[in-house]
Design a protein around this motif. Structure first.
Motif, PDB file in Angstrom:
ATOM      1  N   PRO A   1      11.360  33.574  34.417  1.00 15.93           N
ATOM      2  CA  PRO A   1      10.889  33.802  35.789  1.00 15.93           C
ATOM      3  C   PRO A   1       9.644  34.683  35.851  1.00 15.93           C
ATOM      4  O   PRO A   1       8.708  34.392  36.598  1.00 15.93           O
ATOM      5  N   ASP A   2       9.617  35.761  35.052  1.00 12.35           N
ATOM      6  CA  ASP A   2       8.451  36.644  35.056  1.00 12.35           C
ATOM      7  C   ASP A   2       7.211  35.918  34.537  1.00 12.35           C
ATOM      8  O   ASP A   2       6.106  36.093  35.061  1.00 12.35           O
ATOM      9  N   VAL A   3       7.399  35.102  33.500  1.00 16.34           N
ATOM     10  CA  VAL A   3       6.278  34.361  32.942  1.00 16.34           C
ATOM     11  C   VAL A   3       5.737  33.364  33.957  1.00 16.34           C
ATOM     12  O   VAL A   3       4.520  33.232  34.142  1.00 16.34           O
ATOM     13  N   CYS A   4       6.637  32.659  34.640  1.00 18.74           N
ATOM     14  CA  CYS A   4       6.203  31.677  35.640  1.00 18.74           C
ATOM     15  C   CYS A   4       5.430  32.340  36.773  1.00 18.74           C
ATOM     16  O   CYS A   4       4.422  31.795  37.247  1.00 18.74           O
ATOM     17  N   TRP A   5       5.885  33.502  37.217  1.00 18.33           N
ATOM     18  CA  TRP A   5       5.153  34.202  38.275  1.00 18.33           C
ATOM     19  C   TRP A   5       3.773  34.622  37.773  1.00 18.33           C
ATOM     20  O   TRP A   5       2.787  34.569  38.513  1.00 18.33           O
TER      21      TRP A   5
ATOM     22  N   ILE B   1       8.900  26.965  41.499  1.00 13.76           N
ATOM     23  CA  ILE B   1       8.149  28.131  41.961  1.00 13.76           C
ATOM     24  C   ILE B   1       7.831  27.930  43.442  1.00 13.76           C
ATOM     25  O   ILE B   1       7.202  26.944  43.815  1.00 13.76           O
ATOM     26  N   ARG B   2       8.281  28.862  44.258  1.00 13.80           N
ATOM     27  CA  ARG B   2       7.954  28.871  45.688  1.00 13.80           C
ATOM     28  C   ARG B   2       7.184  30.165  45.956  1.00 13.80           C
ATOM     29  O   ARG B   2       7.663  31.237  45.592  1.00 13.80           O
ATOM     30  N   ALA B   3       6.037  30.044  46.552  1.00 15.07           N
ATOM     31  CA  ALA B   3       5.215  31.238  46.727  1.00 15.07           C
ATOM     32  C   ALA B   3       4.290  31.090  47.918  1.00 15.07           C
ATOM     33  O   ALA B   3       4.039  29.985  48.408  1.00 15.07           O
ATOM     34  N   SER B   4       3.775  32.217  48.370  1.00 17.21           N
ATOM     35  CA  SER B   4       2.749  32.220  49.403  1.00 17.21           C
ATOM     36  C   SER B   4       1.859  33.431  49.192  1.00 17.21           C
ATOM     37  O   SER B   4       2.267  34.442  48.620  1.00 17.21           O
TER      38      SER B   4
ATOM     39  N   VAL C   1      -2.170  34.395  29.604  1.00 15.48           N
ATOM     40  CA  VAL C   1      -1.296  33.440  30.266  1.00 15.48           C
ATOM     41  C   VAL C   1      -0.728  32.479  29.238  1.00 15.48           C
ATOM     42  O   VAL C   1      -1.449  31.877  28.458  1.00 15.48           O
ATOM     43  N   VAL C   2       0.591  32.341  29.237  1.00 13.26           N
ATOM     44  CA  VAL C   2       1.270  31.492  28.270  1.00 13.26           C
ATOM     45  C   VAL C   2       1.345  30.071  28.795  1.00 13.26           C
ATOM     46  O   VAL C   2       1.628  29.851  29.968  1.00 13.26           O
ATOM     47  N   THR C   3       1.093  29.102  27.938  1.00 11.49           N
ATOM     48  CA  THR C   3       1.190  27.701  28.324  1.00 11.49           C
ATOM     49  C   THR C   3       2.588  27.180  28.016  1.00 11.49           C
ATOM     50  O   THR C   3       3.131  27.420  26.934  1.00 11.49           O
ATOM     51  N   LEU C   4       3.158  26.478  28.962  1.00 12.96           N
ATOM     52  CA  LEU C   4       4.495  25.917  28.795  1.00 12.96           C
ATOM     53  C   LEU C   4       4.469  24.796  27.763  1.00 12.96           C
ATOM     54  O   LEU C   4       3.647  23.894  27.848  1.00 12.96           O
ATOM     55  N   PRO C   5       5.353  24.812  26.757  1.00 12.96           N
ATOM     56  CA  PRO C   5       5.406  23.701  25.802  1.00 12.96           C
ATOM     57  C   PRO C   5       5.792  22.404  26.503  1.00 12.96           C
ATOM     58  O   PRO C   5       6.310  22.412  27.613  1.00 12.96           O
ATOM     59  N   GLN C   6       5.532  21.270  25.836  1.00 11.78           N
ATOM     60  CA  GLN C   6       5.880  19.968  26.401  1.00 11.78           C
ATOM     61  C   GLN C   6       7.355  19.936  26.761  1.00 11.78           C
ATOM     62  O   GLN C   6       8.210  20.421  26.010  1.00 11.78           O
TER      63      GLN C   6
ATOM     64  N   THR D   1       9.485  33.187  44.956  1.00  8.45           N
ATOM     65  CA  THR D   1      10.672  33.136  44.099  1.00  8.45           C
ATOM     66  C   THR D   1      10.424  32.154  42.961  1.00  8.45           C
ATOM     67  O   THR D   1       9.650  31.203  43.102  1.00  8.45           O
ATOM     68  N   VAL D   2      11.070  32.422  41.840  1.00  8.20           N
ATOM     69  CA  VAL D   2      11.109  31.479  40.721  1.00  8.20           C
ATOM     70  C   VAL D   2      12.572  31.157  40.466  1.00  8.20           C
ATOM     71  O   VAL D   2      13.388  32.051  40.255  1.00  8.20           O
ATOM     72  N   THR D   3      12.904  29.883  40.522  1.00 15.98           N
ATOM     73  CA  THR D   3      14.297  29.440  40.387  1.00 15.98           C
ATOM     74  C   THR D   3      14.420  28.470  39.226  1.00 15.98           C
ATOM     75  O   THR D   3      13.605  27.557  39.089  1.00 15.98           O
ATOM     76  N   ARG D   4      15.420  28.661  38.406  1.00 18.22           N
ATOM     77  CA  ARG D   4      15.714  27.690  37.353  1.00 18.22           C
ATOM     78  C   ARG D   4      17.124  27.170  37.582  1.00 18.22           C
ATOM     79  O   ARG D   4      18.029  27.915  37.941  1.00 18.22           O
ATOM     80  N   ALA D   5      17.294  25.900  37.367  1.00 16.40           N
ATOM     81  CA  ALA D   5      18.590  25.270  37.608  1.00 16.40           C
ATOM     82  C   ALA D   5      18.886  24.287  36.488  1.00 16.40           C
ATOM     83  O   ALA D   5      17.980  23.674  35.927  1.00 16.40           O
TER      84      ALA D   5
END
Length: 242
Positions: A140-144, A187-190, A230-235, A164-168
């Motif tokens: 979550p911290d990385v995504c933000w 990721i929901r943000a404003s 900034v970290v790039t998300l792996p495939q 918010t960052v939500t994982r499900a």
């Protein structure tokens, strides 16, 4: 294009649109951004959009984006602000969608205390992840940081970020047991884009930074020089059928 379903919030505590943005009702008139949700024959109930809003929308329409993104105008939520404009985008690889999202521009000429400005950008971004990536406690911290990093990498001024960052995770049983488990990040943000000359924010640059976020969540390499932190998300698990 995959629709970014779910409720959008402007992050100010209590201004959620009660409708599902994936099904916002009657289509708006793309040629009249000041009267979303109304057809050409009904323009009497809402005033003409002010010049700053029209200029901000024109900049969104004129923005040039990386070719892996498909983007289109969609009917905006109706009750978040007096004037709204919405775009939906998907990161595409061939016939597959890697990530999708929605970006909504809000404008209240009278200003909004919680925004600390007259404009607000609201977003929903989502993508499917590898299960082990979804289990990372730092995710979550990385995504933000991807969101804030995308804005900072383009030198954009903004304020009042919220989100918010939500994982499900989904596990399937019975008749669906043949499906592999799936994990998703959302990721929901404003945030409030700072206004420039004429009270108009640089919405084209904000759109470009949002597309950078979408591409990063999808696992695409950066389009150009950016923030090395900034970290790039792996495939991810694999492209999702459109």
């Amino acid at each position: 294009m995959a629709a970014a379903q779910g409720r959008l919030s402007d992050g100010t505590g209590g201004m959620d649109d009660p409708k599902d943005p994936g099904n916002p009702g009657k289509p708006g008139n793309p040629g009249n951004p000041g009267n979303p949700g109304k057809g050409d024959g009904d323009t009497s109930r809402k005033p003409q959009a002010p010049l700053p809003f029209r200029a901000a929308v024109d900049a969104l329409r004129a923005a040039r984006l990386r070719p892996q993104l498909e983007i289109e105008q969609v009917p905006p939520p109706q009750r978040l602000a007096p004037f709204t404009y919405a775009l939906e985008a998907a990161v595409v690889d061939g016939e597959q969608d890697l990530a999708d999202g929605r970006l909504v521009l809000l404008h209240d000429p009278a200003g909004h205390d919680a925004w600390r400005g007259t404009f607000r950008l609201v977003t929903l971004v989502r993508a499917e992840l590898e299960a082990e990536m979804a289990a990372d406690p730092l995710l979550p911290d990385v995504c933000w940081s991807w969101l804030t990093g995308a804005l900072q990498a383009r030198g954009l001024m903004y304020g009042e970020p919220s989100g918010t960052v939500t994982r499900a995770s989904s596990h399937y049983f019975g008749g669906l047991s043949s499906r592999p488990a799936a994990s998703q990040i959302e990721i929901r943000a404003s945030w409030t884009p700072r206004e420039g000359m004429g009270g108009v924010p640089d919405t084209a640059a904000h759109l470009a930074s949002w597309c950078d976020l979408l591409a990063q969540v999808a696992g695409l390499p950066p389009a150009g020089p950016g923030d090395a932190s900034v970290v790039t998300l792996p495939q991810r698990r694999g492209p999702q059928p459109r």
